[in-house]
Design a protein around this motif. Sequence first.
Motif, PDB file in Angstrom:
ATOM      1  N   ASN A  73       0.837  -1.197   0.000  1.00 47.26           N
ATOM      2  CA  ASN A  73       0.000   0.000   0.000  1.00 47.26           C
ATOM      3  C   ASN A  73       0.877   1.253   0.000  1.00 47.26           C
ATOM      4  O   ASN A  73       1.872   1.326   0.726  1.00 47.26           O
ATOM      5  CB  ASN A  73      -0.918  -0.009   1.223  1.00 47.26           C
ATOM      6  N   THR A  77       0.559   4.059   1.254  1.00 41.65           N
ATOM      7  CA  THR A  77       0.674   4.793   2.513  1.00 41.65           C
ATOM      8  C   THR A  77       1.761   4.215   3.413  1.00 41.65           C
ATOM      9  O   THR A  77       2.307   4.932   4.259  1.00 41.65           O
ATOM     10  CB  THR A  77      -0.657   4.804   3.276  1.00 41.65           C
ATOM     11  N   ILE A  78       2.091   2.934   3.251  1.00 42.68           N
ATOM     12  CA  ILE A  78       3.126   2.321   4.083  1.00 42.68           C
ATOM     13  C   ILE A  78       4.442   2.130   3.344  1.00 42.68           C
ATOM     14  O   ILE A  78       5.468   1.882   3.967  1.00 42.68           O
ATOM     15  CB  ILE A  78       2.656   0.967   4.678  1.00 42.68           C
ATOM     16  N   MET A  79       4.419   2.258   2.005  1.00 39.58           N
ATOM     17  CA  MET A  79       5.659   2.127   1.221  1.00 39.58           C
ATOM     18  C   MET A  79       5.603   3.038  -0.009  1.00 39.58           C
ATOM     19  O   MET A  79       5.351   2.589  -1.126  1.00 39.58           O
ATOM     20  CB  MET A  79       5.902   0.677   0.800  1.00 39.58           C
ATOM     21  N   SER A 101      -1.516  -4.503   2.625  1.00 38.03           N
ATOM     22  CA  SER A 101      -1.060  -4.158   3.966  1.00 38.03           C
ATOM     23  C   SER A 101       0.013  -5.156   4.391  1.00 38.03           C
ATOM     24  O   SER A 101       0.219  -6.195   3.751  1.00 38.03           O
ATOM     25  CB  SER A 101      -2.230  -4.213   4.951  1.00 38.03           C
ATOM     26  N   TYR A 102       0.682  -4.868   5.492  1.00 31.65           N
ATOM     27  CA  TYR A 102       1.678  -5.818   5.977  1.00 31.65           C
ATOM     28  C   TYR A 102       1.033  -7.117   6.458  1.00 31.65           C
ATOM     29  O   TYR A 102       1.628  -8.193   6.321  1.00 31.65           O
ATOM     30  CB  TYR A 102       2.527  -5.191   7.077  1.00 31.65           C
ATOM     31  N   ASP A 140      13.285   7.912   0.892  1.00 28.15           N
ATOM     32  CA  ASP A 140      13.035   7.608   2.307  1.00 28.15           C
ATOM     33  C   ASP A 140      14.161   8.230   3.125  1.00 28.15           C
ATOM     34  O   ASP A 140      14.995   7.541   3.699  1.00 28.15           O
ATOM     35  CB  ASP A 140      12.972   6.090   2.502  1.00 28.15           C
ATOM     36  N   TYR A 195      10.327   4.331   6.342  1.00 25.30           N
ATOM     37  CA  TYR A 195       9.615   3.277   5.615  1.00 25.30           C
ATOM     38  C   TYR A 195      10.478   2.021   5.490  1.00 25.30           C
ATOM     39  O   TYR A 195       9.975   0.897   5.533  1.00 25.30           O
ATOM     40  CB  TYR A 195       9.181   3.786   4.242  1.00 25.30           C
ATOM     41  N   ASP A 232      10.308   0.248   8.880  1.00 27.15           N
ATOM     42  CA  ASP A 232       9.018  -0.444   9.026  1.00 27.15           C
ATOM     43  C   ASP A 232       8.995  -1.728   8.204  1.00 27.15           C
ATOM     44  O   ASP A 232       8.519  -2.769   8.662  1.00 27.15           O
ATOM     45  CB  ASP A 232       7.866   0.472   8.586  1.00 27.15           C
ATOM     46  N   ASN A 239       8.764  -5.623   9.683  1.00 28.27           N
ATOM     47  CA  ASN A 239       7.671  -6.498   9.266  1.00 28.27           C
ATOM     48  C   ASN A 239       8.178  -7.715   8.513  1.00 28.27           C
ATOM     49  O   ASN A 239       7.690  -8.835   8.736  1.00 28.27           O
ATOM     50  CB  ASN A 239       6.670  -5.712   8.408  1.00 28.27           C
TER      51      ASN A 239
END
Length: 243
Positions: free
Chosen positions: A175, A177-179, A191-192, A221, A226, A229, A233
Amino acid sequence: MDLDSTLQMMNVDKVVVYAKEQARLLANVIKDDHFLIILGGDCSILIGNAIALKQTGTYGLFFLDGHTDYIPPELSQTAAIAGMDLAIVTGFGHEKLTNIYNFAPYFDKSNVFCVGNREYGPDYVQPILESGIPYYDLDRLRANGLKNTADLFIDLVEKNNLDGFFVHLDLDVLNDTIMPAVDSRQQDGLSYSELSALLVPLLQHKKAVGIEITILDPNLDKDGKYTADFVNNFMGILNTSRR
Protein backbone atom coordinates in the motif's frame (compact mmCIF):
# COMPACT_ATOMS: atom_id res chain seq x y z
CA MET A 1 20.85 5.27 -19.95
CA ASP A 2 21.68 3.67 -23.30
CA LEU A 3 18.69 3.07 -25.56
CA ASP A 4 19.02 0.11 -27.90
CA SER A 5 17.35 1.56 -30.98
CA THR A 6 16.60 -1.88 -32.42
CA LEU A 7 15.06 -3.45 -29.33
CA GLN A 8 13.68 -0.17 -27.95
CA MET A 9 14.91 -1.06 -24.48
CA MET A 10 17.35 0.65 -22.15
CA ASN A 11 20.79 -0.71 -21.21
CA VAL A 12 20.35 -4.09 -22.86
CA ASP A 13 24.03 -5.00 -23.14
CA LYS A 14 24.77 -3.89 -19.59
CA VAL A 15 21.86 -5.87 -18.17
CA VAL A 16 23.05 -9.00 -19.99
CA VAL A 17 26.57 -8.60 -18.58
CA TYR A 18 25.17 -8.01 -15.09
CA ALA A 19 22.80 -10.99 -15.30
CA LYS A 20 25.59 -13.35 -16.34
CA GLU A 21 27.84 -12.26 -13.49
CA GLN A 22 24.97 -12.43 -11.02
CA ALA A 23 24.09 -15.95 -12.17
CA ARG A 24 27.71 -17.03 -11.81
CA LEU A 25 27.85 -15.78 -8.23
CA LEU A 26 24.54 -17.36 -7.25
CA ALA A 27 24.83 -20.78 -8.87
CA ASN A 28 27.11 -22.28 -6.23
CA VAL A 29 25.14 -20.75 -3.36
CA ILE A 30 21.92 -22.33 -4.62
CA LYS A 31 23.63 -25.70 -4.65
CA ASP A 32 24.63 -25.21 -1.00
CA ASP A 33 20.94 -25.42 -0.01
CA HIS A 34 20.78 -22.01 1.65
CA PHE A 35 17.63 -19.90 1.70
CA LEU A 36 18.57 -16.85 -0.38
CA ILE A 37 17.55 -13.26 0.35
CA ILE A 38 18.61 -11.13 -2.62
CA LEU A 39 18.27 -7.36 -2.39
CA GLY A 40 17.82 -5.12 -5.44
CA GLY A 41 18.11 -2.95 -7.30
CA ASP A 42 15.38 -2.81 -9.88
CA CYS A 43 13.38 -5.77 -11.11
CA SER A 44 15.85 -6.64 -13.85
CA ILE A 45 17.83 -8.57 -11.22
CA LEU A 46 15.24 -11.31 -11.76
CA ILE A 47 17.01 -12.24 -15.00
CA GLY A 48 20.28 -13.19 -13.32
CA ASN A 49 18.46 -15.04 -10.56
CA ALA A 50 16.39 -16.92 -13.13
CA ILE A 51 19.48 -18.01 -15.08
CA ALA A 52 21.15 -19.24 -11.89
CA LEU A 53 18.09 -21.31 -11.01
CA LYS A 54 17.79 -22.70 -14.54
CA GLN A 55 21.39 -23.87 -14.33
CA THR A 56 20.59 -26.01 -11.30
CA GLY A 57 17.11 -27.40 -11.98
CA THR A 58 13.48 -26.66 -12.80
CA TYR A 59 11.94 -24.00 -10.59
CA GLY A 60 8.70 -22.13 -10.15
CA LEU A 61 8.24 -18.39 -9.66
CA PHE A 62 5.77 -16.59 -7.42
CA PHE A 63 5.83 -13.09 -8.91
CA LEU A 64 4.44 -10.61 -6.37
CA ASP A 65 4.40 -7.10 -7.80
CA GLY A 66 2.20 -4.04 -8.16
CA HIS A 67 2.63 -4.45 -11.93
CA THR A 68 2.61 -7.44 -14.24
CA ASP A 69 5.98 -6.57 -15.82
CA TYR A 70 4.69 -8.60 -18.75
CA ILE A 71 4.60 -6.17 -21.66
CA PRO A 72 6.43 -5.68 -24.96
CA PRO A 73 8.68 -2.61 -25.37
CA GLU A 74 6.06 -0.74 -27.40
CA LEU A 75 3.79 -0.59 -24.34
CA SER A 76 6.51 0.70 -22.04
CA GLN A 77 6.65 4.41 -21.25
CA THR A 78 10.25 4.17 -20.01
CA ALA A 79 11.83 1.40 -22.16
CA ALA A 80 13.17 -0.01 -18.87
CA ILE A 81 13.86 -3.74 -18.75
CA ALA A 82 12.70 -3.60 -15.11
CA GLY A 83 9.15 -3.17 -16.42
CA MET A 84 9.39 -6.25 -18.66
CA ASP A 85 11.23 -8.73 -16.46
CA LEU A 86 8.45 -11.30 -16.06
CA ALA A 87 8.00 -11.36 -19.82
CA ILE A 88 11.72 -11.87 -20.35
CA VAL A 89 12.21 -14.69 -17.84
CA THR A 90 9.26 -16.61 -19.32
CA GLY A 91 10.56 -16.26 -22.87
CA PHE A 92 8.47 -13.35 -24.19
CA GLY A 93 10.78 -10.86 -25.91
CA HIS A 94 14.03 -10.64 -27.82
CA GLU A 95 16.34 -13.63 -27.47
CA LYS A 96 19.24 -11.36 -26.53
CA LEU A 97 17.58 -11.21 -23.11
CA THR A 98 15.28 -14.22 -23.08
CA ASN A 99 17.77 -16.82 -24.29
CA ILE A 100 21.08 -16.14 -22.54
CA TYR A 101 23.17 -19.34 -22.69
CA ASN A 102 20.36 -20.88 -24.79
CA PHE A 103 18.38 -21.38 -21.57
CA ALA A 104 15.02 -20.01 -22.76
CA PRO A 105 12.66 -19.98 -21.04
CA TYR A 106 14.22 -19.55 -17.62
CA PHE A 107 10.82 -20.26 -16.04
CA ASP A 108 8.12 -22.21 -17.83
CA LYS A 109 4.85 -20.25 -17.84
CA SER A 110 3.04 -23.22 -16.33
CA ASN A 111 5.24 -22.87 -13.22
CA VAL A 112 4.59 -19.16 -12.60
CA PHE A 113 1.98 -17.14 -10.70
CA CYS A 114 1.66 -13.38 -11.36
CA VAL A 115 0.11 -11.78 -8.28
CA GLY A 116 -0.76 -8.29 -7.02
CA ASN A 117 -1.00 -6.09 -10.13
CA ARG A 118 -3.15 -3.01 -9.73
CA GLU A 119 -2.51 -1.28 -13.03
CA TYR A 120 -5.77 -2.24 -14.69
CA GLY A 121 -5.59 -0.55 -18.11
CA PRO A 122 -6.92 -2.92 -20.81
CA ASP A 123 -3.87 -2.57 -23.06
CA TYR A 124 -1.53 -3.13 -20.13
CA VAL A 125 -3.17 -6.31 -18.84
CA GLN A 126 -3.93 -7.88 -22.23
CA PRO A 127 -0.47 -9.50 -22.63
CA ILE A 128 -0.58 -11.23 -19.24
CA LEU A 129 -4.16 -12.36 -19.84
CA GLU A 130 -3.12 -13.91 -23.15
CA SER A 131 0.06 -15.46 -21.76
CA GLY A 132 -1.50 -18.45 -20.01
CA ILE A 133 0.26 -17.54 -16.75
CA PRO A 134 -2.06 -17.87 -13.71
CA TYR A 135 -2.85 -14.25 -12.92
CA TYR A 136 -4.28 -12.70 -9.76
CA ASP A 137 -4.56 -8.94 -9.83
CA LEU A 138 -5.10 -7.25 -6.47
CA ASP A 139 -8.90 -7.45 -6.66
CA ARG A 140 -8.90 -11.11 -7.65
CA LEU A 141 -6.24 -11.91 -5.05
CA ARG A 142 -8.38 -10.52 -2.25
CA ALA A 143 -11.50 -12.23 -3.57
CA ASN A 144 -9.68 -15.56 -3.82
CA GLY A 145 -8.04 -15.22 -0.41
CA LEU A 146 -4.36 -14.55 0.21
CA LYS A 147 -3.43 -17.81 1.91
CA ASN A 148 -5.59 -19.74 -0.53
CA THR A 149 -3.70 -18.18 -3.46
CA ALA A 150 -0.37 -19.12 -1.89
CA ASP A 151 -1.65 -22.66 -1.30
CA LEU A 152 -2.73 -22.93 -4.95
CA PHE A 153 0.79 -22.06 -6.04
CA ILE A 154 2.29 -24.62 -3.64
CA ASP A 155 -0.09 -27.23 -5.07
CA LEU A 156 1.22 -26.36 -8.54
CA VAL A 157 4.83 -26.77 -7.37
CA GLU A 158 4.03 -30.18 -5.94
CA LYS A 159 1.93 -31.29 -8.92
CA ASN A 160 4.66 -30.35 -11.41
CA ASN A 161 7.33 -31.97 -9.22
CA LEU A 162 9.55 -28.88 -9.34
CA ASP A 163 12.97 -28.77 -7.73
CA GLY A 164 11.87 -25.66 -5.86
CA PHE A 165 10.47 -22.18 -6.26
CA PHE A 166 11.57 -18.57 -5.95
CA VAL A 167 9.64 -15.48 -4.81
CA HIS A 168 9.91 -12.07 -6.47
CA LEU A 169 8.77 -9.24 -4.17
CA ASP A 170 8.59 -5.75 -5.61
CA LEU A 171 7.76 -3.39 -2.75
CA ASP A 172 5.43 -1.39 -4.95
CA VAL A 173 2.94 -4.21 -4.27
CA LEU A 174 2.54 -2.68 -0.79
CA ASN A 175 0.00 0.00 0.00
CA ASP A 176 1.30 3.41 -0.98
CA THR A 177 0.67 4.79 2.51
CA ILE A 178 3.13 2.32 4.08
CA MET A 179 5.66 2.13 1.22
CA PRO A 180 5.87 5.27 -0.93
CA ALA A 181 9.64 4.87 -1.49
CA VAL A 182 9.20 3.14 -4.84
CA ASP A 183 9.53 4.26 -8.43
CA SER A 184 5.98 3.63 -9.69
CA ARG A 185 3.55 4.75 -7.04
CA GLN A 186 -0.14 3.80 -7.21
CA GLN A 187 -3.10 3.96 -4.86
CA ASP A 188 -4.06 0.96 -2.74
CA GLY A 189 -1.85 -2.11 -2.35
CA LEU A 190 -1.25 -4.80 0.25
CA SER A 191 -1.06 -4.16 3.97
CA TYR A 192 1.68 -5.82 5.98
CA SER A 193 -0.83 -8.28 7.40
CA GLU A 194 -1.87 -9.23 3.86
CA LEU A 195 1.77 -9.58 2.85
CA SER A 196 2.31 -11.91 5.78
CA ALA A 197 -0.73 -14.01 4.87
CA LEU A 198 0.80 -14.54 1.42
CA LEU A 199 4.45 -14.99 2.27
CA VAL A 200 4.38 -17.12 5.41
CA PRO A 201 2.92 -20.25 3.74
CA LEU A 202 5.28 -19.78 0.81
CA LEU A 203 8.51 -19.19 2.72
CA GLN A 204 7.87 -21.95 5.23
CA HIS A 205 7.56 -24.54 2.47
CA LYS A 206 10.51 -26.91 2.09
CA LYS A 207 10.85 -26.12 -1.63
CA ALA A 208 11.21 -22.35 -1.16
CA VAL A 209 14.79 -21.55 -2.23
CA GLY A 210 14.80 -17.78 -1.87
CA ILE A 211 13.27 -14.36 -2.33
CA GLU A 212 14.38 -11.21 -4.13
CA ILE A 213 13.29 -7.81 -2.80
CA THR A 214 13.31 -4.98 -5.31
CA ILE A 215 12.65 -1.24 -5.60
CA LEU A 216 13.06 0.32 -2.21
CA ASP A 217 14.61 3.65 -3.14
CA PRO A 218 16.55 5.19 -0.22
CA ASN A 219 16.48 8.56 -1.93
CA LEU A 220 12.71 8.54 -1.38
CA ASP A 221 13.04 7.61 2.31
CA LYS A 222 15.31 10.31 3.70
CA ASP A 223 14.89 9.43 7.39
CA GLY A 224 14.66 5.67 6.85
CA LYS A 225 11.17 5.40 8.35
CA TYR A 226 9.62 3.28 5.61
CA THR A 227 12.70 1.10 5.32
CA ALA A 228 12.72 0.42 9.07
CA ASP A 229 9.02 -0.44 9.03
CA PHE A 230 9.54 -2.84 6.15
CA VAL A 231 12.57 -4.53 7.73
CA ASN A 232 10.70 -5.04 11.00
CA ASN A 233 7.67 -6.50 9.27
CA PHE A 234 9.66 -8.63 6.87
CA MET A 235 11.81 -10.07 9.67
CA GLY A 236 8.62 -10.98 11.51
CA ILE A 237 7.39 -12.80 8.40
CA LEU A 238 10.74 -14.51 7.91
CA ASN A 239 11.08 -15.59 11.55
CA THR A 240 7.56 -16.99 11.54
CA SER A 241 8.01 -18.89 8.29
CA ARG A 242 11.53 -20.23 8.76
CA ARG A 243 11.13 -21.78 12.25
